[in-house]
Design a protein around this motif. Sequence first.
Motif, PDB file in Angstrom:
ATOM      1  N   MET A 190       0.851  -1.197   0.000  1.00 60.43           N
ATOM      2  CA  MET A 190       0.000   0.000   0.000  1.00 60.43           C
ATOM      3  C   MET A 190       0.879   1.236   0.000  1.00 60.43           C
ATOM      4  O   MET A 190       2.022   1.186   0.457  1.00 60.43           O
ATOM      5  CB  MET A 190      -0.880   0.015   1.257  1.00 60.43           C
ATOM      6  N   PHE A 215      -5.287  -1.731   5.263  1.00 60.95           N
ATOM      7  CA  PHE A 215      -4.109  -2.570   4.964  1.00 60.95           C
ATOM      8  C   PHE A 215      -4.176  -3.894   5.735  1.00 60.95           C
ATOM      9  O   PHE A 215      -3.921  -4.968   5.180  1.00 60.95           O
ATOM     10  CB  PHE A 215      -2.831  -1.799   5.309  1.00 60.95           C
ATOM     11  N   ASN A 250      -2.434   1.275  -3.769  1.00 62.45           N
ATOM     12  CA  ASN A 250      -1.290   0.384  -3.616  1.00 62.45           C
ATOM     13  C   ASN A 250      -0.203   0.800  -4.612  1.00 62.45           C
ATOM     14  O   ASN A 250      -0.260   1.887  -5.180  1.00 62.45           O
ATOM     15  CB  ASN A 250      -1.730  -1.067  -3.804  1.00 62.45           C
TER      16      ASN A 250
END
Length: 386
Positions: free
Chosen positions: A129, A345, A358
């Motif tokens: 991410m 996440f 991401n």
Amino acid sequence: MSRKEINIGMIGYQFMGKMHSHAYRDLSFYFEDTLKPVLKAIAGRNETAVIQAAEQMGWESYETDWRRLVERDDIDVIDIVTPNHTHAEIAIAAAEHGKHILSEKPLALTVEDAERMKEAVEKNGVLHMICHNYRFAPAVQYARKLIEEGKLGQIYHMRANYLQDFIMDPSFPLIWRLNKEVSGSGALGDIGAHSIDLARFLVGEISEVSGMMETFIKERPLPGAGQGLTAKTENSEYGKVTVDDAVAFLARFENGAMGTFEATRFAGGNRNKNKFEINGSKGSVRWDMENMNNLDVYFEDSPAGLQGFRSINCTEEVHPYAEAYWPPGHIIGYEHTFINLMHAFMKGIEAKESPSPNFVDGVRNQKVLAAVETSASERKWVSISR
Ligand SMILES: NC(=O)c1ccc[n+]([C@@H]2O[C@H](COP(=O)([O-])OP(=O)(O)OC[C@H]3O[C@@H](n4cnc5c(N)ncnc54)[C@H](O)[C@@H]3O)[C@@H](O)[C@H]2O)c1
């Protein structure tokens, strides 16, 4: 039943280091539905300072070389909160050691480095991410929901400004953010990248840009010990500023919408004014980080006499993420955008899917940054490849 834990290793411990540490610590306090982050180890080059940071922010152990952190078997996630020129090397090493990665923005200095990072995470099958936290303000998430539901109709405009003023004083030192080799670009990559992410999240992909950039103060005193946003120096030796102080650009979106963007650190009186307005055929929304709990909305079909913007306090159960916090009207702040992002996440790691934004988003964002720079230096429109 005890919650499943996940061990975090973080590199860097100043502004964003403190912010991320806080978010990991608070995440399991507010969210019970996902992995519990454990502040396992922190890395920094100065042993005295890293020990102090570990103690203050609650990390179990420390390393003085990030490479040792990346190699540790007891670390599941590497969190990169160091200056931009280090992101690629750290992320690629972390991916090769099988670690999931959260990287601060912008992803890298160049599109090529960003692509190498994306290839590394994909090849090694780790989750990733990039920390565009502003998407995770409940009001911004709600704006996206309204747009997805068609409440604004066809989108015509996005108008985004990210305005700061912390380097206006010519005696403000030449911190890493003003050195192209370390930061990649100035206002463009540091704050304009957030507006680009909001644009991609809310409106869609940008297909071409036309930009201009300016550096108002060409030389500054070399920095002292501090490199943060409130740094000061007594240094009489000067160095060259190699990035933009301000940038403005026009953009076309693939869906036909028009974008106008401005990012500057010379907008006196604006400390962190990250704001946007989006206008569509059926309505408009506007948001301002300095009043981040509210979303202003306007709908074309409101009765005559009652038309106009109204302000929604996005703290009700129906507003994304709001339920995790306090009763309606009891507002949240900047730090909660990071908690929400890290919650996404953790859920992504459980589901084995990298949530957006991401590294794929990071590469796309980097391409827009590069296109704006090319456009400004060559004085022409530049297209962005898919
Ligand atoms: N998401 C956001 O809103 C946001 C806000 C600010 C900064 N950022 C990003 O976060 C990152 C860090 O920014 P910051 O403001 O925290 O910077 P900072 O200067 O406050 O902190 C940088 C940290 O990295 C460490 N460091 C520097 N070089 C290193 C190296 N080679 N190896 C190990 N450690 C090193 C420093 O000692 C310090 O702890 C940048 O990529 C920046 O763009 C994001």
